[in-house]
Scaffold this motif. Structure first.
Motif, PDB file in Angstrom:
ATOM      1  N   HIS A 259       6.069  -0.473   4.377  1.00 24.48           N
ATOM      2  CA  HIS A 259       5.005   0.510   4.195  1.00 24.48           C
ATOM      3  C   HIS A 259       4.006  -0.054   3.191  1.00 24.48           C
ATOM      4  O   HIS A 259       4.343  -0.241   2.024  1.00 24.48           O
ATOM      5  N   GLU A 261       1.200   0.668   1.031  1.00 20.70           N
ATOM      6  CA  GLU A 261       0.564   1.858   0.493  1.00 20.70           C
ATOM      7  C   GLU A 261      -0.963   1.731   0.481  1.00 20.70           C
ATOM      8  O   GLU A 261      -1.510   0.718   0.016  1.00 20.70           O
ATOM      9  N   SER A 262      -1.627   2.760   0.986  1.00 17.71           N
ATOM     10  CA  SER A 262      -3.095   2.890   0.930  1.00 17.71           C
ATOM     11  C   SER A 262      -3.833   1.638   1.399  1.00 17.71           C
ATOM     12  O   SER A 262      -4.918   1.337   0.908  1.00 17.71           O
ATOM     13  N   THR A 305       0.874  10.131   2.781  1.00 10.38           N
ATOM     14  CA  THR A 305       2.045   9.295   3.094  1.00 10.38           C
ATOM     15  C   THR A 305       3.052  10.028   3.971  1.00 10.38           C
ATOM     16  O   THR A 305       3.592   9.477   4.924  1.00 10.38           O
ATOM     17  N   ASP A 481      -0.533   3.092   5.475  1.00 11.29           N
ATOM     18  CA  ASP A 481      -0.313   4.517   5.751  1.00 11.29           C
ATOM     19  C   ASP A 481      -1.609   5.321   5.869  1.00 11.29           C
ATOM     20  O   ASP A 481      -1.707   6.246   6.676  1.00 11.29           O
ATOM     21  N   HIS A 482      -2.614   4.985   5.071  1.00 10.55           N
ATOM     22  CA  HIS A 482      -3.878   5.733   5.098  1.00 10.55           C
ATOM     23  C   HIS A 482      -4.914   4.995   4.274  1.00 10.55           C
ATOM     24  O   HIS A 482      -4.608   3.964   3.677  1.00 10.55           O
TER      25      HIS A 482
END
Ligand code: GP9
Ligand code: MN
Length: 689
Positions: A259, A261-262, A305, A481-482
C-alpha cells in the motif's frame, strides 16, 4: 474562615452542593483515567484542553437528571448514575487494554459473552488500580451513610435544574464546535473511535455510536432477499470474463500487497532538480515482468485509505459519507479477498501496519474480512524518533516486519500499509534526501520528500525480497490509495506539472494512482486500460486463477480485453477513455475540452454512462447499508465467523508458531530454521549507532 465554612456547608447540606461534589469527582477521575489508562495520542494545546474539559458537560447532563427528583431519592439517583458511568468507564478500561479501542454497540451486540474471550480473560487483565474508578462512588456513599452529607429534602426549583441541564447542553455544543474546528469531519468521517473520545469524551462517544448504530440498524432491518436479487441480477448481466491468457499465471504464489500511502501516478518518472523522485518504483514500473497501469484511478470518498481497502478486498465501493469500514466493518457480513483466498486456495492472510490498530476500525473490520493476522503498531518497537504522523516510518516498519513475514505459512496474502508519505509530508531532516519543491505551498512542497523516502523504503524491501528468495514465488502488487495533493492546491499542482493552469478537469485526471503487478516471468508492459480500485480484486483473481464468477462484486478484471473502462468517482463523476464527467459537466478525456454541443447520439451515450455509474454506486451502497451479503452464500463459501479471530499479540504469535510448524514452509523454515532478518538492509538513520 467564615467563607470556607459557608462553602463547606453549601457542599454538604444542599442538593446543588452534593451534585457539584459528585460531578467534580467524576470529572477529575475520568480525566485521570484518560491520561493513565488510555493512549489517545493527544497533541497540541487545543486537544489537551478538550481532553481536560470533555468529561464535564455529559457528567453534568446525566448526573443532573437526579436534580429533578425530591428528597433522598434525588441523592440516590445521582449516586446510581455516577456508579453506572463509572462502570462504563471501568469496562472501557478493560476493553481498551485488550483491543486499544472503545466498546461500541456493535461490539457488544456481536461479541455476546463468548467471543473475543473477553469474559474469560477479564480476571486476567484487570489491574488493582482499575478499581480506583469506583473510589469516589464509595466515598460518596460513605459520606452519606455517616451523615457528612445532610440530605436536603427540598425540591430544587425546576428552573434551576433546567438551567443546569441547559448549560450542559450548551457546553456539549461548544465542545463539539471546538473539536470540529480542530478536526474537521470528526463525526462524519468516522476515522477512529479514539479520536471521538479524545475530543468529545467517552460518554459522548457512547451516544454518538448508539445513534449511528440505531440509524443503520433501521435501514438494515428493512433490507431483504429481494434487494439482493436486484443486485445479483445486475452483476450477472454485466459479468465480464477474466483474460484467459493471464488466468492463473500466478497460481499459488504468495501475494504481497504494498500500500503506497497517498501516492499519485504523476510521481512515477517525475524528476525534481534533475533527480528521480522514485527511482525504485520507476524501475519496477518499467520492468519487463511488471504489468503497470497508467490509467488507473483512486475512487475513494471520505473514508480515504479505508475506502481503498474496502474496494480492494471486496470490490464494493465505500459510502457517500463516512467510512464503510468504520461504520459497517464490525457488523456486516463480507466475502472478502482474504477469506476467499484462504478457503479456495489455502492462503494465510495478514496485514502489517505501523499505525494504531483502531484507525479506520481495522481491528474489527479485518476480522469480518477474514484476515488471519493483523499486526498493527502494538507489534512494533516504537522508540523515540520512530513515529511520524500516523505510524512508524516506513523503513523501520519494513525492517521490523521481516520477523513476522518470514514465519507466515506459504502461500500468503500479505498487505503492508505504509504511512510516511501522508499529509502533512513533514519529514525530519535526517531522512530528507531530496529537495523540497518550490511552489511555495507549504502542504505541497514536502510531498516529493516523503514520496522519495517511501521509494527508498520500497527499494530496501525489494532487495530483501530478492536476497531472501521470496521474490521468486511472490506476486507483488503495488497501489496508491488516493491523492496526496488535494483539490485545494490548484496553483501548486499546475506548477508541479509544469502547466499554465489547473482546473477541476485536471484535478480529476490527477486522481490517477499506480497499480502494478510484478512477478518474475510475468508478461509485463504498460497497460492503458482505464480502471479503478473497484477492479483490483477481479484483476488479482484473474492472475491467481481464482474463480469469482459467483461473487457479488462491482469491478472487472482490467486484463480482460472487453473491460468496460468506466471509472466511477464516489460523487458520481467518471472517467472513460473518451469522456470525463466533472461536477456535472462533460469533457473529452484526451483533450480536456468541454463537450459543448453534443449530438443526440453523444448525449445518449453520456446519459448511459452516467446511469451506469449511479446505478453501480447505489447498488453497492445497498449491499453495505442493507448488509445484503448476509442473504447470500456463494457456492463453496463459508461465512467468516468474527469470533474465531483474535489479533492479540501474544495469542496471535503463538497461533502463528503453531501454523508454521504444521505447514513447514515458511521462509524461516525453508532457510534451515534461520532468520532472514540480516537480508534486510536499511540506511534508516534511527538505527545508526
Ligand atoms: C492510518 C492511515 C491513514 O492508519 O492508514 O489513513 P488516511 O488518512 O490516508 O485515510
Ligand atoms: Mn491513505
Amino acid at each position: 474562615m467564615g467563607r470556607l465554612k459557608a462553602s463547606y456547608n453549601w457542599l454538604t447540606k444542599t442538593k446543588l452542593g452534593f451534585f457539584t461534589v459528585v460531578v467534580v469527582f467524576f470529572w477529575v477521575k475520568t480525566y485521570l483515567t484518560y491520561i493513565t489508562k488510555f493512549n489517545l495520542g493527544v497533541v497540541g494545546p487545543m486537544q489537551k484542553f478538550l481532553l481536560l474539559i470533555n468529561p464535564l458537560p455529559t457528567a453534568m447532563l446525566l448526573i443532573g437528571i437526579g436534580l429533578f427528583f425530591k428528597g433522598r431519592k434525588s441523592y440516590w439517583i445521582m449516586v446510581i448514575i455516577d456508579f453506572l458511568l463509572s462502570l462504563w468507564l471501568f469496562s472501557n478500561i478493560l476493553y481498551y487494554r485488550e483491543f486499544s479501542d472503545f466498546l461500541s454497540t456493535s461490539i457488544i451486540k456481536t461479541s455476546g459473552s463468548t467471543s473475543d474471550n473477553l469474559g474469560k480473560s477479564i480476571a486476567g487483565i484487570t489491574k488493582g488500580t482499575d478499581f480506583l474508578v469506583f473510589l469516589d462512588v464509595v466515598i460518596i456513599v460513605l459520606l452519606i451513610a455517616f451523615k457528612v452529607f445532610k440530605i436536603d429534602v427540598r425540591r430544587l426549583k425546576l428552573k434551576i435544574s433546567l438551567l443546569i441541564e441547559g448549560l450542559a447542553v450548551v457546553l456539549i455544543g461548544t465542545n463539539l464546535t471546538m473539536a470540529q474546528k480542530d478536526r474537521p469531519g470528526l463525526l462524519t468521517r468516522t476515522f477512529d473511535n479514539n479520536y471521538i473520545v479524545k475530543y468529545l469524551g467517552l460518554n459522548s462517544f457512547a451516544v454518538y455510536d448508539g445513534v449511528k448504530t440505531a440509524q443503520s440498524n433501521a435501514i438494515m432491518a428493512k433490507a431483504n432477499h429481494s434487494d439482493l436479487k436486484t443486485v445479483q441480477s445486475y452483476i450477472k448481466k454485466n459479468y465480464i470474463a477474466p483474460n484467459p491468457e493471464y488466468y492463473g499465471v500466478a497460481k499459488n504464489k504468495n501475494v504481497l500487497v504494498i500500500h503506497l500511502e497517498s501516492f499519485q501516478q504523476f510521481l512515477i518518472d517525475y524528476k525534481w532538480h534533475g533527480k528521480e523522485v522514485t527511482p525504485n518504483l520507476n524501475k519496477l514500473y518499467h520492468a519487463n515482468d511488471t504489468i503497470s497501469f497508467d490509467n488507473f484511478f483512486n475512487q475513494v470518498g471520505q473514508g480515504k485509505t479505508s475506502d481503498a481497502e474496502m474496494m480492494l478486498e471486496n470490490s464494493i465501493f465505500g459510502l457517500q459519507s463516512g467510512s464503510a469500514m468504520s461504520s459497517y466493518g464490525t457488523s456486516n457480513t463480507f466475502e472478502s479477498a482474504p477469506a476467499i483466498l484462504g478457503q479456495q486456495a489455502g492462503y494465510t492472510s495478514a496485514v502489517m501496519h505501523g499505525g494504531a490498530g483502531s484507525f479506520w476500525n481495522r481491528d474489527n473490520a479485518y476480522k469480518s474480512f477474514g484476515y488471519d493476522y493483523f499486526m498493527p503498531l502494538s507489534y512494533y518497537q516504537n522508540k523515540k524518533g520512530y513515529y511520524l504522523g500516523y505510524g512508524i516510518k516506513d523503513k523501520l516498519f519494513f525492517d521490523q516486519s521481516i520477523k513476522y513475514m518470514e514465519h507466515l505459512p506459504q502461500p500468503f496474502y500479505l498487505k503492508m500499509i505504509t504511512v510516511t508519505n501522508h499529509y502533512p509530508y513533514d519529514l525530519d531532516k535526517k531522512n530528507q534526501s531530496i529537495d523540497k519543491t518550490d511552489t511555495g505551498d507549504k502542504t505541497v512542497d514536502g510531498y516529493v520528500q516523503t514520496a522519495h523516502y517511501l521509494d527508498e523504503a520500497i527499494g530496501e524491501l525489494m532487495s530483501y525480497l530478492k536476497k531472501s528468495g521470496l521474490e521468486k514465488n511472490t506476486l507483488i502488487m503495488l497501489y496508491g490509495d488516493h491523492y496526496g495533493i488535494s483539490g485545494n492546491h490548484h496553483k501548486a499542482s499546475a506548477q508541479l506539472l509544469n502547466k499554465d493552469s489547473f482546473n477541476n478537469f485536471d484535478n480529476l485526471q490527477f486522481q490517477r494512482v499506480p497499480l502494478m503487478f510484478h512477478m518474475p516471468g510475468l508478461k509485463g508492459g504498460i497497460n492503458h486500460t482505464y480502471g479503478g480500485e473497484i477492479d483490483v480484486r477481479p484483476t488479482l483473481f484473474n492472475l491467481l486463477g481464482i474463480n469469482d464468477q459467483n461473487m457479488i462484486q462491482f469491478g472487472h478484471s482490467l486484463l480482460a480485453k472487453n473491460a468496460p473502462q468506466i471509472v466511477a468517482q464516489r460523487n458520481g463523476d467518471f472517467i472513460t477513455p473518451k469522456y470525463s464527467k466533472v461536477e456535472g459537466s462533460y469533457y473529452y478525456t484526451k483533450s480536456g475540452k468541454r463537450v459543448t454541443h453534443p449530438s443526440k447520439k453523444v448525449k445518449a451515450q453520456l446519459a448511459s454512462i452516467s446511469n451506469t455509474v449511479t446505478t453501480e454506486l447505489s447498488l453497492s451502497d445497498r449491499v453495505i447499508t442493507g448488509n445484503l451479503l448476509r442473504f447470500y452464500k456463494p457456492n463453496g463459501f463459508k461465512y467468516v465467523k468474527r469470533k474465531n479471530y483474535t489479533y492479540k499479540k501474544a495469542d496471535s504469535l503463538k497461533r502463528l508458531k503453531k501454523a508454521e510448524k504444521k505447514s513447514k514452509n515458511s521462509v524461516w523454515y525453508k532457510n534451515g530454521k534461520k532468520s532472514t532478518q540480516s537480508d534486510f538492509k536499511t540506511d534508516a538513520p534511527e538505527l545508526k549507532k
